[in-house]
Design a protein around this motif. Structure first.
Motif, short mmCIF file in Angstrom:
data_model
loop_
_atom_site.label_atom_id
_atom_site.label_comp_id
_atom_site.label_asym_id
_atom_site.label_seq_id
_atom_site.Cartn_x
_atom_site.Cartn_y
_atom_site.Cartn_z
N ALA A 289 24.70 19.04 -20.63
CA ALA A 289 25.30 20.20 -21.28
C ALA A 289 24.85 21.46 -20.59
N ASN A 290 25.46 22.59 -20.97
CA ASN A 290 25.00 23.91 -20.56
C ASN A 290 24.61 24.65 -21.84
N PRO A 291 23.40 24.41 -22.33
CA PRO A 291 23.10 24.79 -23.71
C PRO A 291 22.55 26.20 -23.89
N ASN A 292 22.83 26.77 -25.06
CA ASN A 292 22.07 27.90 -25.55
C ASN A 292 20.83 27.40 -26.27
N GLN A 293 21.00 26.30 -26.98
CA GLN A 293 19.90 25.75 -27.77
C GLN A 293 19.87 24.24 -27.64
N THR A 294 18.69 23.70 -27.39
CA THR A 294 18.52 22.27 -27.22
C THR A 294 17.48 21.76 -28.20
N SER A 326 28.06 25.47 -28.87
CA SER A 326 29.34 25.27 -28.19
C SER A 326 29.60 26.45 -27.25
N LEU A 327 30.09 26.16 -26.05
CA LEU A 327 30.41 27.18 -25.07
C LEU A 327 31.75 26.87 -24.42
N SER A 328 32.59 27.89 -24.26
CA SER A 328 33.88 27.73 -23.61
C SER A 328 33.71 27.78 -22.09
N SER A 337 28.14 29.34 -13.99
CA SER A 337 28.28 27.91 -13.93
C SER A 337 29.53 27.51 -13.16
N THR A 338 29.53 26.30 -12.61
CA THR A 338 30.70 25.75 -11.94
C THR A 338 31.44 24.75 -12.83
N ALA A 339 31.08 24.71 -14.11
CA ALA A 339 31.69 23.75 -15.03
C ALA A 339 33.18 24.01 -15.20
N THR A 340 33.95 22.93 -15.36
CA THR A 340 35.40 23.02 -15.54
C THR A 340 35.83 22.58 -16.93
N SER A 341 34.90 22.22 -17.79
CA SER A 341 35.23 21.82 -19.15
C SER A 341 34.25 22.44 -20.12
N ALA A 342 34.72 22.67 -21.35
CA ALA A 342 33.89 23.30 -22.36
C ALA A 342 32.77 22.37 -22.80
N VAL A 343 31.75 22.97 -23.39
CA VAL A 343 30.61 22.22 -23.92
C VAL A 343 30.67 22.25 -25.43
N ALA A 344 30.53 21.10 -26.05
CA ALA A 344 30.60 21.02 -27.51
C ALA A 344 29.22 20.79 -28.09
N ALA A 345 28.95 21.46 -29.21
CA ALA A 345 27.68 21.23 -29.91
C ALA A 345 27.61 19.79 -30.37
N GLY A 346 26.44 19.23 -30.32
CA GLY A 346 26.27 17.85 -30.76
C GLY A 346 26.25 16.83 -29.64
N GLU A 347 26.57 17.25 -28.41
CA GLU A 347 26.50 16.32 -27.29
C GLU A 347 25.05 15.86 -27.10
N GLN A 348 24.88 14.58 -26.86
CA GLN A 348 23.53 14.01 -26.80
C GLN A 348 23.34 13.15 -25.56
N THR A 374 12.40 -3.37 -21.76
CA THR A 374 13.80 -3.06 -21.48
C THR A 374 14.19 -1.79 -22.22
N GLY A 375 15.33 -1.22 -21.85
CA GLY A 375 15.80 -0.03 -22.54
C GLY A 375 17.21 0.33 -22.17
N LYS A 376 17.69 1.44 -22.75
CA LYS A 376 19.06 1.89 -22.51
C LYS A 376 19.11 3.41 -22.51
N ILE A 377 19.92 3.95 -21.62
CA ILE A 377 20.22 5.38 -21.59
C ILE A 377 21.70 5.53 -21.90
N LYS A 378 22.05 6.46 -22.80
CA LYS A 378 23.44 6.61 -23.21
C LYS A 378 23.74 8.07 -23.50
N SER A 379 24.93 8.50 -23.06
CA SER A 379 25.41 9.85 -23.35
C SER A 379 26.57 9.76 -24.33
N THR A 380 26.66 10.72 -25.24
CA THR A 380 27.80 10.77 -26.16
C THR A 380 29.01 11.43 -25.52
N VAL A 381 28.86 12.01 -24.32
CA VAL A 381 29.99 12.56 -23.58
C VAL A 381 30.58 11.40 -22.79
N GLY A 382 31.69 10.85 -23.27
CA GLY A 382 32.20 9.62 -22.69
C GLY A 382 31.53 8.44 -23.35
#
Length: 438
Positions: A289-294, A326-328, A337-348, A374-382
């Motif tokens: 994400a590109n956060p204001n608050q984490t 959330s950021l547009s 930033s070079t981002a091409t998509s908005a950032v939504a609050a709650g992304e993990q 063992t373990g797992k890494i997972k993103s809620t974006v996708g």
């Protein structure tokens, strides 16, 4: 004559006062030896890295400490600890930037001295104690009591993951000063409290506060911004001991807040290393994400059981890093930033791992351990996720009470996930050396 008697009395008074002051103990660890590693990084593990060096702190981070207590009477006492990290193989004996890339915090980059711990507190026998300063977190302490590898800095411990950056191209051999990926090791500006043990139970807590209003001239990735920086955290822990069984649990939560967003397109938010190609970053743009608050929430549960001939260990750790704002696209690009998509609050970005191990004295002077996890890494974006596995073998030969020779080998591997930067990474690491405590 009277003046002489007064002088003698004054000297005696000062001597009595000095004896009543803190009894100070100097302690430390020096750990040096040979460290080698072979690693694969980049998407699908296409880049091969091999390292070989006379390094440091493979089994235990080198340090120099001072601690003391003062008896205040009535079962009360004051205590303090000052502990500095040492890097005996480097040009600088101490110093560094022990930071947390996930929280975007640091312990003062380029500081002349690595401040591992510095705190002072009060204790009351039969009740407990509290302390102020830079201290270990509740999750760290609970994990330390249930770690089969005792927080060594060789790859393979999937819970602590202490030297995750040691074998990547963006870092040199491990110094042990940085935070692990599994959880936050230390908290500055912290108040901690710990009870005495009652009927086998012990509880504790932590509150860390570092709110400040300051001008931010640059963001994490170099974009010009300005605004407030606020950081705080809290945690709770508890444990129970019954005969040969020990069970501990701990939870802690941290928040980092910036008025202007933090550009993370260079890969600060990733689990698996501190280089751009070295981490596992599984979302649409390769970053969280590109956060204001984490917010950063961490949980650990561990247990041990002493069978006599060996001691068994089990651990589970979970970490959830979340963007709370959330950021547009317009807001992001306006900040550089070079981002091409908005950032939504709650992304993990979530990481969890479980591990079992054993530790035993084969002879009175030879100690060995083994662990696998063992373990797992997972993103809620996708919907992508990546699995990982790690294992470790190690042994100590004690030539004296304070000096031992050691050999440690560890290995880790992350599954390949199509289109996800850093998946397919893996490494093996090996170390032989000598550790001396004083």
């Amino acid at each position: 004559m009277k003046k002489s008697l007064l002088a003698v009395a004054a000297i005696g008074a000062f001597a009595s006062a000095a004896q009543a002051q803190s009894s100070v103990t100097v302690y430390g660890i020096l750990d040096v030896g040979y460290i080698g590693s072979n690693a694969k990084e980049g998407t699908g593990g296409v880049n091969k890295i091999q390292k070989s060096a006379f390094g440091q702190s493979a089994e235990q981070t080198s340090r120099l400490g001072f601690k003391g207590t003062e008896d205040l009477g009535g079962g009360s006492s004051a205590f303090f600890t000052v502990e500095l990290g040492l890097t005996p193989q480097n040009p600088n004996l101490s110093g560094g930037s022990a930071g947390d890339g996930l929280q975007q915090t640091t312990n003062g980059a380029g500081s002349a001295i690595d401040n591992r711990q510095s705190f002072v507190g009060l204790k009351k026998n039969g009740i407990g104690q509290f302390a102020f300063g830079r201290q270990y977190t509740p999750v760290f302490n609970t994990g330390a009591a249930t770690s089969p590898g005792q927080y060594n800095n060789v790859v393979g411990d999937v819970v602590y993951n202490g030297s995750s950056s040691a074998y990547f191209s963006g870092a040199t051999t491990a110094s042990g000063n940085n935070n692990g990926l599994g959880f936050t090791n230390r908290a500055s500006n912290a108040l901690t409290a710990q009870s005495d043990r009652f009927a086998g139970f012990q509880v504790g807590g932590m509150y860390a506060l570092n709110n400040q209003n300051q001008s931010q001239t640059t963001s994490a990735a170099g974009a010009t911004t300005g605004g407030n920086t606020n950081w705080n955290g809290w945690g709770l822990n508890g444990n129970f001991t019954w005969q040969k069984l020990y069970v501990g649990v701990a939870y802690q939560s941290f928040k980092t807040q910036y008025t202007s967003f933090q550009d993370t397109t260079t890969g600060n938010y990733n689990f698996g290393g501190n280089s751009v190609t070295g981490g596992v970053r599984i979302d649409n743009n390769g970053v969280l994400a590109n956060p204001n608050q984490t917010s950063d929430k961490q949980t650990l549960v561990g247990a041990t059981y002493d069978f006599g001939i060996l001691k068994a260990y089990a651990q589970w750790v979970g970490r959830k890093v979340q963007n709370d704002t959330s950021l547009s696209v317009a807001q992001l690009t306006a900040g550089g930033s070079t981002a091409t998509s908005a950032v939504a609050a709650g992304e993990q970005l979530n990481r969890n791992a479980q591990q079992i191990g054993v530790r035993s004295y084969i002879t009175p002077t030879i100690e060995s351990w083994a662990s696998i996890g063992t373990g797992k890494i997972k993103s809620t974006v996708g919907t992508a996720s990546a699995n990982f596995v790690g294992w470790q073998l190690g042994s100590n030969y004690y030539v004296s009470k304070r000096t031992n020779l050691y050999a440690i080998y560890g290995q880790t591997q992350t599954s390949s996930v199509s289109g996800n930067t850093g998946s397919g990474n893996g490494a093996n690491q090996y170390a032989v050396g000598v550790r001396h405590t004083f």
